[in-house]
Design an enzyme around this catalytic site. Structure first.
Site, PDB file in Angstrom:
ATOM      1  N   ASN A 166       0.862  -1.174   0.000  1.00  0.00           N
ATOM      2  CA  ASN A 166       0.000   0.000   0.000  1.00  0.00           C
ATOM      3  C   ASN A 166       0.902   1.229   0.000  1.00  0.00           C
ATOM      4  O   ASN A 166       1.362   1.689   1.044  1.00  0.00           O
ATOM      5  CB  ASN A 166      -0.902  -0.025   1.235  1.00  0.00           C
ATOM      6  CG  ASN A 166      -2.019   1.010   1.170  1.00  0.00           C
ATOM      7  OD1 ASN A 166      -1.923   1.994   0.449  1.00  0.00           O
ATOM      8  ND2 ASN A 166      -3.063   0.790   1.942  1.00  0.00           N
TER       9      ASN A 166
ATOM     10  N   ARG B   3      -2.138  -1.691  -4.006  1.00  0.00           N
ATOM     11  CA  ARG B   3      -3.245  -0.751  -4.010  1.00  0.00           C
ATOM     12  C   ARG B   3      -2.944   0.281  -5.094  1.00  0.00           C
ATOM     13  O   ARG B   3      -1.896   0.933  -5.065  1.00  0.00           O
ATOM     14  CB  ARG B   3      -3.367  -0.043  -2.660  1.00  0.00           C
ATOM     15  CG  ARG B   3      -4.445   1.044  -2.663  1.00  0.00           C
ATOM     16  CD  ARG B   3      -4.212   2.039  -1.555  1.00  0.00           C
ATOM     17  NE  ARG B   3      -5.153   3.154  -1.633  1.00  0.00           N
ATOM     18  CZ  ARG B   3      -4.968   4.327  -1.049  1.00  0.00           C
ATOM     19  NH1 ARG B   3      -3.861   4.549  -0.364  1.00  0.00           N
ATOM     20  NH2 ARG B   3      -5.856   5.274  -1.166  1.00  0.00           N
TER      21      ARG B   3
ATOM     22  N   HIS C 171     -11.197   5.104  -1.654  1.00  0.00           N
ATOM     23  CA  HIS C 171     -11.185   4.303  -0.427  1.00  0.00           C
ATOM     24  C   HIS C 171     -11.959   2.995  -0.610  1.00  0.00           C
ATOM     25  O   HIS C 171     -12.497   2.437   0.339  1.00  0.00           O
ATOM     26  CB  HIS C 171     -11.773   5.093   0.759  1.00  0.00           C
ATOM     27  CG  HIS C 171     -10.924   6.242   1.192  1.00  0.00           C
ATOM     28  ND1 HIS C 171     -11.435   7.491   1.490  1.00  0.00           N
ATOM     29  CD2 HIS C 171      -9.576   6.361   1.370  1.00  0.00           C
ATOM     30  CE1 HIS C 171     -10.455   8.306   1.833  1.00  0.00           C
ATOM     31  NE2 HIS C 171      -9.311   7.644   1.762  1.00  0.00           N
TER      32      HIS C 171
ATOM     33  N   ARG D 181      -6.125  18.412   2.209  1.00  0.00           N
ATOM     34  CA  ARG D 181      -6.963  18.614   1.025  1.00  0.00           C
ATOM     35  C   ARG D 181      -8.217  19.390   1.387  1.00  0.00           C
ATOM     36  O   ARG D 181      -8.800  19.201   2.449  1.00  0.00           O
ATOM     37  CB  ARG D 181      -7.335  17.268   0.401  1.00  0.00           C
ATOM     38  CG  ARG D 181      -6.213  16.647  -0.403  1.00  0.00           C
ATOM     39  CD  ARG D 181      -6.561  15.236  -0.839  1.00  0.00           C
ATOM     40  NE  ARG D 181      -6.000  14.235   0.065  1.00  0.00           N
ATOM     41  CZ  ARG D 181      -6.278  12.942   0.002  1.00  0.00           C
ATOM     42  NH1 ARG D 181      -7.124  12.483  -0.894  1.00  0.00           N
ATOM     43  NH2 ARG D 181      -5.717  12.107   0.854  1.00  0.00           N
TER      44      ARG D 181
ATOM     45  N   GLU E 188      -7.326  -2.680   4.739  1.00  0.00           N
ATOM     46  CA  GLU E 188      -7.169  -2.631   3.283  1.00  0.00           C
ATOM     47  C   GLU E 188      -6.209  -3.707   2.787  1.00  0.00           C
ATOM     48  O   GLU E 188      -6.390  -4.254   1.685  1.00  0.00           O
ATOM     49  CB  GLU E 188      -6.660  -1.255   2.865  1.00  0.00           C
ATOM     50  CG  GLU E 188      -7.643  -0.131   3.122  1.00  0.00           C
ATOM     51  CD  GLU E 188      -7.047   1.235   2.836  1.00  0.00           C
ATOM     52  OE1 GLU E 188      -7.773   2.079   2.270  1.00  0.00           O
ATOM     53  OE2 GLU E 188      -5.881   1.473   3.188  1.00  0.00           O
TER      54      GLU E 188
END
Length: 400
Positions: free
Chosen positions: A9, A92, A180, A240, A378
């Site tokens: 990841n 990922r 996500h 962000r 994840e």
């Protein structure tokens, strides 16, 4: 399939990896590791699944930093793959565009297409693809699989996916994709494991971390999501901005003289919690601060989250459950309480003690909406999707 899978990841400032042993449908975690501080002083931590520490050290990495990091990963995992050979690496990958809605074996043609999507994810896509290319250099014999963050949202409601812009642009692929997805895939599976009844409910899943988004979910499927064509939209985040008025962007160009590069840097790196507070993108720092701008940033973050939760409920014409996940969602009782208190009007009642204890269910018995904490994973999704692609390839070869 049997053997080992390495789940990778890669982010803009960190690189997480996990090694799993795979025996049929069983996935056993062997190692977990992480490189942090890639934009400053790189630091490596590695632990066995038991918690035994394998490495905890600062690194001096030169110009070939990422290649050095990946080489170190191979050195670390070698002793753990003697009896269970490494079969593949699962990556990922932020964006799959319109072409990829499921994991795919990586080759030159796939990589070429994924390169075209870099403008849609300038923080993450380049780091994802850089790791793929370096692994191909270090271990060209090793199959690599791309697992996409956009894939979970591929079938969201058309009304949620389409932007109200001229059709000629929408038809070219300018649409909401959502992100996500690996996290939401894991949460959807966990909801089914807890109970099919729970999975059938109208749930809003709040993935709250340095990057934050929401997903409206029913029957394990996405209905709507807050991020759009890029991971810049939706909720206010660490650095962000989240969604802002397009007219604001135009005004900054026309009045302030900002270039596209200036705007990109501002909206991705200098906005959000950092931009409003002027202190830090980390909510832990802001919660510990007495500065008024820190409090203002926190209040704006909570306001943004609750407003968007209500919008996700509107997309499903109701809401039965709220699930908190990811770094902030799983660990910050303060932020969860602030969000839930602002949702009292739609039937959320928090159990204060359960919330402080990070319990699985943190809503009070009388709450109309069930509120849960479900830690996400994840990397195990990466491993499972990678094993599936490799297994399907083996079956195809056997059939041929």
């Amino acid at each position: 399939m049997n053997g080992s899978i390495l789940a990778l990841n890669a982010g803009s400032s960190s690189l997480k990896f996990r090694l799993y042993e795979v025996h049929g449908e069983q996935f056993t975690l062997i190692l977990r590791g992480q490189f942090d501080g890639l934009n400053a002083t790189p630091h490596l931590t590695v632990k066995e699944a038991s918690g035994k520490e394998i490495a905890d050290l600062d690194l001096e990495l030169e110009d070939n930093m990422r290649e050095d990091m990946l080489s170190r990963i191979f050195e670390i995992i070698v002793p753990y793959t003697v009896n269970n050979p490494l079969r593949a690496v699962g990556h990922r990958v932020l964006h799959g565009g319109e072409r990829f809605s499921a994991p795919v074996l990586l080759d030159d043609a796939v990589l070429d297409y994924l390169e075209t999507l870099v403008p849609m994810g300038p923080l993450h896509q380049p780091a994802n693809l850089a790791s793929v290319k370096l692994f191909r250099k270090i271990r060209p014999d090793l199959p690599q699989v791309a697992c996409f963050d956009t894939a979970f949202h591929v079938n969201i409601d058309e009304r949620a996916a389409r932007y109200p812009i001229p059709r000629r642009y929408g038809d070219k692929g300018y649409r909401r994709f959502g992100f996500h997805g690996l996290s939401y895939t894991y949460i959807a599976e966990r909801l089914h494991q807890i109970s099919d009844y729970l999975a059938r409910k109208r749930s809003v899943v709040a993935h709250l971390g340095n990057g934050s988004s929401l997903c409206a979910m029913r029957n394990g499927k996405a209905v709507d999501t807050t991020m759009g064509m890029t991971p810049l939209g939706g909720l206010m985040m660490g650095t962000r901005s989240g969604t802002v008025d397009p007219g604001l962007v135009l005004a900054l160009i026309e009045t302030e003289g900002l270039s596209p590069a200036d705007l990109k840097h501002m909206l991705y790196y200098d906005s959000g919690l950092l931009g409003v507070s002027g202190i830090s993108p980390d909510l832990r720092d802001l919660l510990a601060s007495d500065e008024p701008y820190a409090a203002q940033a926190i209040a704006l973050y909570v306001f943004s989250a609750t407003r968007e939760i209500a919008s996700m409920a509107a997309s499903m014409e109701g809401m039965d459950a709220l699930v908190f996940t990811a770094g902030i969602g799983e660990n910050s009782a303060v932020i969860r309480k602030m969000i839930c208190d602002r949702l009292a009007w739609i039937g959320v009642t928090l159990d204060e003690e359960a919330n402080q204890a990070n319990a699985a269910i943190i809503s009070a018995p009388e709450s109309r909406i069930e509120v849960r904490i479900i830690p996400t994973d994840e990397e195990v999704v990466l491993a499972k999707q990678t094993a599936k692609v490799i297994g399907e390839g083996e079956h195809g070869e056997a059939a041929a």
